[in-house]
Each structure stands twice: as structure tokens, then as C-alpha cells.
Design an enzyme around this catalytic site. Sequence first.
Site, mmCIF file in Angstrom:
data_model
loop_
_atom_site.group_PDB
_atom_site.id
_atom_site.type_symbol
_atom_site.label_atom_id
_atom_site.label_comp_id
_atom_site.label_asym_id
_atom_site.label_seq_id
_atom_site.Cartn_x
_atom_site.Cartn_y
_atom_site.Cartn_z
ATOM 1 N N HIS A 19 1.211 -0.736 0.691
ATOM 2 C CA HIS A 19 -0.122 0.198 -0.102
ATOM 3 C C HIS A 19 0.616 1.412 -0.172
ATOM 4 O O HIS A 19 0.227 2.332 -0.932
ATOM 5 C CB HIS A 19 -1.159 0.031 1.258
ATOM 6 C CG HIS A 19 -1.713 -1.192 1.069
ATOM 7 N ND1 HIS A 19 -2.446 -1.452 2.536
ATOM 8 C CD2 HIS A 19 -1.989 -2.246 0.484
ATOM 9 C CE1 HIS A 19 -3.110 -2.341 2.468
ATOM 10 N NE2 HIS A 19 -3.023 -3.345 0.847
ATOM 11 N N ASP A 116 -5.676 6.184 0.994
ATOM 12 C CA ASP A 116 -6.156 4.907 -0.108
ATOM 13 C C ASP A 116 -7.356 4.512 0.009
ATOM 14 O O ASP A 116 -8.295 4.942 0.688
ATOM 15 C CB ASP A 116 -4.575 4.029 0.628
ATOM 16 C CG ASP A 116 -4.812 3.423 1.926
ATOM 17 O OD1 ASP A 116 -5.635 3.526 1.562
ATOM 18 O OD2 ASP A 116 -3.845 3.219 1.957
HETATM 19 N N1 UDP Z 1 8.067 -6.091 -2.669
HETATM 20 C C1 UDP Z 1 9.648 -6.197 -2.841
HETATM 21 N N2 UDP Z 1 10.734 -7.099 -2.818
HETATM 22 C C2 UDP Z 1 10.363 -7.940 -2.267
HETATM 23 C C3 UDP Z 1 8.738 -7.967 -1.825
HETATM 24 C C4 UDP Z 1 8.060 -7.991 -2.878
HETATM 25 O O1 UDP Z 1 10.711 -4.465 -3.496
HETATM 26 O O2 UDP Z 1 10.833 -9.603 -1.923
HETATM 27 C C5 UDP Z 1 7.882 -4.768 -3.179
HETATM 28 C C6 UDP Z 1 7.319 -5.327 -4.958
HETATM 29 O O3 UDP Z 1 8.227 -4.510 -5.840
HETATM 30 C C7 UDP Z 1 5.998 -4.277 -5.115
HETATM 31 C C8 UDP Z 1 5.522 -4.316 -3.308
HETATM 32 O O4 UDP Z 1 6.954 -5.020 -2.264
HETATM 33 O O5 UDP Z 1 6.596 -2.366 -5.117
HETATM 34 C C9 UDP Z 1 4.407 -5.413 -3.084
HETATM 35 O O6 UDP Z 1 3.018 -4.957 -3.813
HETATM 36 P P1 UDP Z 1 2.005 -5.910 -4.628
HETATM 37 O O7 UDP Z 1 1.058 -4.841 -5.092
HETATM 38 O O8 UDP Z 1 2.670 -6.621 -5.417
HETATM 39 O O9 UDP Z 1 1.797 -6.914 -3.934
HETATM 40 P P2 UDP Z 1 1.269 -7.213 -2.143
HETATM 41 O O10 UDP Z 1 2.681 -6.977 -1.218
HETATM 42 O O11 UDP Z 1 0.636 -5.417 -2.155
HETATM 43 O O12 UDP Z 1 0.582 -8.675 -1.698
#
Ligand code: UDP
Length: 466
Positions: A19, A116
Site C-alpha cells: 500500500h 487509499d
Molecule cells: N517487493 C520488493 N521486494 C520483495 C517483495 C516485494 O521490493 O521481496 C515490493 C514489490 O516491488 C512491490 C511491493 O513490494 O512494489 C508489493 O506489492 P504488490 O502489490 O505486488 O503485492 P502485496 O505485497 O501488496 O501483496
Amino acid sequence: MEITTKPHAAILSSPGMGHLIPVVQLGKRLVDYHGFLVTIFIVASNESSDQSQLLQLHTYKNSLEIVEFPAIDITNLVEPDAKFVTRLAVVMREAVPALRSAISTMKCPPSVLIVDLFGTEALCLAEEFKISKYVYVATNARFLSFSLHVPTLHELIKGEFVDQKEPLKIPGCKPVRPEDVVDPMLDRSNQQYCENLRICKQLPLGDGILLNTWQDLEAQALVSIQNVQVYPIGPVVRPVKPDGLKGEMLCWLDKQPTESVLYVSFGSGGTMSVKQITELAFGLEQSQQRFIWVIRNPVENHSDASFFSTGKEHDDDPPSKYLPDGFLTRTKELGFIVPNWAPQVEILSHRSVGGFMTHCGWNSAMESIVNGAPMIAWPLYAEQRMNATLLTEELGVAVRSEVLPTKAVVGRLEIEKMVRMIMEDKQGKGPRERVKELQYRAKNALCEGGSSYNALANAIKNCCNK
Ligand code: UDP
């Protein structure tokens, strides 16, 4: 932060990296291209990790400031087994007084409040302070179209959504399959169902909705949204940090052929059972394709536990403890294992990465498209099943298994097949070519005069003229 006559946006972010990341990027865009001052309020909860430390950012160009409210302890406010959306909704509700007090004491009062998806209860503050108000839905138009229709579906549909025999009709949009319905809507008797319904009713209460998609990516779904002003401003993604890749990982990636590596990662909190990790490990090994795998300790019954997972609630065993015997030795040349967290944007932008096995979180999907990487869709929670359907059936940039990973274990043979398909087989040519086309279109939407640049400029014009 400087005190000037610049317009000032206050943005409220719910907890969780998925988020916070798109909120920070929106803030930076307002600073860089539209001359704003931005204050981002992060709501921490006693369950979330130290997000601002993870982002390593408190101020940006003297025009963006991140203010972290003290952690809110919700233990006495929710049932011990409360689901993710309930817990998040309660945290955000409890944060409204702190936000009111912060805004009222600001030296430079904001002219717009942006919240958000989970912050819609704070929209009333914009009315109190007589400023503009927007909701930032950091996902796609298909999800928004569905969400705006949820209050009608709630009245129309008898019984559980997931038990419906026919797909759910959404005006002007492709119907949604019952098994794709978002997690909080799966059980009407659960409190998170009520919280989600309330959010869906509150979405149109702002002056408009900012969306992380762009006009020609989802033209049809955008047209279907009638009663609220929508601004498709995406893709909003984190830029690549020049020194984001270092050491052994950079060395390993530099040695691999162009577009030969599959990046395997399931978002900021995605976890799997031991059985699924085992199948995935064998599937990757048998495919004989190169991979980087961001791996987390297994969690049984992962589907809900995963969403708010911060690493704190799981053991921190080394991967060798739960990966199949000998896997690390056998795949020494082929694969690179990263425990818990990796610099995703930087990995995806490396020339040797040519595919992404993803849980279909919308940030990950956008990051994949922006970097031209076709996907293997592996949805786990929240709205990811809808995203997976969008990515495979409408946008044509992903392949997926017939098996829903939250319902059953996806076997090694099928995994091997999907990996080969996306990385090298003829059948994967479609997604590989299509994603490059969308990569090009995304770039056009963002540049000055492009549809997303103009959409944000219009939102700003409308809020400043209010
Ligand atoms: N992310 C990262 N490294 C990791 C895992 C996630 O940088 O090892 C970042 C990814 O680039 C993205 C965010 O965390 O920007 C995850 O958002 P997403 O909407 O894909 O999934 P959520 O974690 O909210 O389910």
C-alpha cells in the site's frame, strides 16, 4: 519542509509495503511534475513492520515528508481471529483522530486530502477542513468497476458469492467468476465482509478516484465506470535505484544471458505450505531454466496468514531447512535464492531477467509490464485472482495453472511446463511479445502529454479550482 504558496497534498496510507509503495510514488510524482508539497501519513499498526525504515525515506527534495503515526494496538478492539480487512479497517478507523489533529496543526494547511482504499472513513476530514478529497485505488479499473458494483451485488445475490453457478455480471465489464471474488467477500457472516461493503459504498464519496492503470490498458473497464470521476494515472511504479543491486546477486545476474532468468516472488507477504514449496522447487529444477527465487519460511494454512505477514510471525529458518534435500547444491549454477525480501524493481529491470512468477499483486504486475517481463500468474490472496484473470485472459501477458494455488497444490510437472512456456516455448511467444507492446504503451502514457500525465494534471486542476 519548506513553507511556500505551493499546493499541499496530505496523503493517508494504510499499513503494508504493497500500500505504501504506490502512495509514496504518487507523492513523488506530485512533487516532481506538478509542483506540490506532499505530506504522507503512514498508519503503523503493532502488526506491521517498520515501513519507513524499509523505504529509507523521510523527506524527498525538501517537498515531501513522511509522518508515521505511533503504532495502534488493536488487540482489544478485534477478535483474536479477525481477518485481514477487519484488522486493517480498525487500524485506519482508529487513526482518524490523529490525522485530524495533525492536519489542524499544520503550518501549511493542505488543499487536498488523498486516502487509499482502506482510508475512506477519513474522507469526512476533508469536509471538516473544506478541502478537496480523492481516493487513490492503487489497482486496476476492473477491480474498481467490480467494487463499485458490490453494494448492488450484495442486495441481488442470495447466498455466498463463491457458490453462485453463473459469473457475476458487472455493467459494461467482463463478468467476474465466482471463484475470483475478492477474499473479504467469501463469507457474508464475517466482519470483514461488512467492512469491505462499507468501503465499496464510500469509494464514490470523494471528488474523484485516482487509479493505478492507464487509459488504453483498460479502455473498456474505464468506460464502464459511470457515476464517479476516475483518473487513470498509472503505471505508478518505483523507479530503479542505481545502486539497488549489489554484491553476489549483481555478479550472478551479470553473468546470465539476456532474458534468461525467471524471477520468482510472491509479494511483500506471500507464503506457501512446505508441500507447495517442495513442488515449486522440483518444478523449477526440472525446467532447467535459470531463476532468482525470493523465498519465505513456509506457513501452513497460508492464504490469510500471508497477507499481513511481516516476517515477525514466522520462524526465520535458513532455506536449506525446508527446501528438498540437495536442491541448493543441484541448482547452484542455475538458481539464486534470496530469503524474505529482494530489490524487486532492480531485479526486474536487469537485462538478464526475462519472466516473473508472481502472486499478481498489482504493484508487481505493473512493475513486470514496465520492465517487459511476461508473467506466470500465481494468485494467493486479496484481489489477486481477479488480477490473474485480467493478466492472462484480457491483457494476454501471463500464463497460469488450471489449479488455484489457494485451493490445491500445483504439481511440479505443471510448474515445469509453465516455466518453460513463459521462458522459451513457442506457446509463450504471445505473452512475451504482448508485454513488450504494453511496456511501450505504458511509457507513452506517462510522458508529458500522455494520458496518465494528463489525467493527474486534470485531477489537480479540478481540485485546485474547487
Ligand atoms: N517487493 C520488493 N521486494 C520483495 C517483495 C516485494 O521490493 O521481496 C515490493 C514489490 O516491488 C512491490 C511491493 O513490494 O512494489 C508489493 O506489492 P504488490 O502489490 O505486488 O503485492 P502485496 O505485497 O501488496 O501483496
